[in-house]
Design an enzyme around this catalytic site. Structure first.
Site, short mmCIF file in Angstrom:
data_model
loop_
_atom_site.label_atom_id
_atom_site.label_comp_id
_atom_site.label_asym_id
_atom_site.label_seq_id
_atom_site.Cartn_x
_atom_site.Cartn_y
_atom_site.Cartn_z
N LYS A 1 104.61 131.34 31.96
CA LYS A 1 105.62 131.54 30.92
C LYS A 1 105.74 133.02 30.64
CE LYS A 1 106.58 130.32 26.09
NZ LYS A 1 106.07 129.70 24.85
N LYS B 1 100.48 133.23 30.17
CA LYS B 1 101.52 133.41 29.15
C LYS B 1 101.57 134.88 28.76
CE LYS B 1 102.97 131.86 24.56
NZ LYS B 1 102.66 130.97 23.42
#
Length: 326
Positions: free
Chosen positions: A251, A198
């Site tokens: 992400k 992330k």
């Protein structure tokens, strides 16, 4: 004279039926996860559109039920919940409250649709008064003191009926802490989908408005990953698998397709990708201005995730795509 011994790739593109017959990647309802923002309110008619995410809403429990019912009818298999509590505090206690908004929403959805897969976003940022993903001391997010709170959150979410725990905080060691807590409480069959890779991305802007979770000071760059880094992504993914993660997530999505491919090629576990709020907002803005065909560009972006190696796609377009697939 024109040579005739060259490659004729167009033979396999002569008609829609021919193209579908040899298609290498396709998006199905089984690949998609919808995301919902549910707010703890006494007004069961509450449904507020998010200005930066046209077509997405903050929803009361009743309005969430209505939206999910339509989506399930169109083939929805899985969803993720983000909660907006009535009150916030420094330790984000609403995240691990057994009567918290995510827990209430999970119980409600499971009562209506037992087979629906519910992913619980396991983080504190939506519940803390400072907006950060962990315990703060001297304006710095403390790693180890946060782990216990994340573990408590995961257990509470599993107790409410969540099928998959998805820690998004990016604290070191949180997968190990959550796995140990789940196992100790008897939830040995509840898998963990780690937000393993992330990045500290500018593409999250609209989400922070939607979830009312923007940091009150500083940023999240001391715990989320630095966007230029690639090798670090492999270390993060490997560490989470070693700690007990069952699935890995990358992400954001579109700007990080190279990372999706690397994770796919280096690890055998299921790989998810999150088409985040900024990606959604840009496509929506262009479509609303008539600059692009929304349906075509959405489907092309989703098949791009599949081509890069994703098994699951978390996307705010899921409801609309399900209608197209149906």
């Amino acid at each position: 004279m024109i040579p005739t011994d060259f490659y004729r790739g167009r033979r396999l593109r002569t008609s829609p039926a021919m193209r579908e017959l040899v298609r290498e990647n396709q998006v199905t309802a089984n690949d998609l996860v919808m995301l919902y923002f549910v707010i703890d309110t006494d007004d069961e008619n509450f449904k507020k559109e998010i200005p930066s995410m046209p077509g997405q809403f903050q929803l009361s429990l009743k309005q969430l039920e209505i939206k999910v019912a339509e989506a399930v009818n169109n083939g929805l298999k899985a969803l993720m919940l983000f909660g907006i509590p009535k009150t916030k505090d420094e330790l984000g206690s609403g995240a691990y409250d057994d009567n918290g908004i995510i827990q209430k929403a999970t119980r409600m959805l499971k009562a209506h649709w037992p087979e629906l897969i519910i992913l619980a976003d396991t983080c504190l940022c939506e519940y803390t008064s400072h907006g950060h993903c962990g315990v703060v001391k001297n304006q710095y997010v403390q790693n180890d003191p946060t782990l216990n709170l994340l573990a408590r959150t995961a257990v509470s979410q599993a107790r409410a009926g969540a099928d998959i725990i998805a820690p998004s905080d990016m604290m070191d060691g949180r997968v190990a802490a959550i796995r140990a807590a789940l196992d100790e409480e008897g939830f040995i069959n509840v898998p963990i989908m780690s937000y393993a890779v992330k990045y500290a991305s500018s593409f999250y802007g609209p989400f922070r408005e939607a979830a009312e979770g923007a940091p009150k000071f500083g940023d999240r760059k001391t715990y989320q990953m630095d966007p230029p880094n690639v090798r670090e992504a492999m270390r993060e993914a490997a560490a989470d698998l070693e700690e007990g993660a069952d699935m890995l997530m990358v992400k954001p999505g579109q700007p990080y397709l190279d990372i999706v491919r690397l994770v796919r090629d280096n690890f055998d576990t299921p790989v998810a990708v999150y088409q985040v709020s900024g990606e959604y907002a840009m496509i929506k803005a262009a479509a609303l201005n008539g600059w692009v065909d929304e349906q075509s560009i959405v489907m092309e972006s989703l098949v791009g995730f599949k081509r890069a190696g994703a098994d699951l796609i978390l996307s705010y377009f899921t409801e609309d795509v399900l209608k197209v697939l149906k």
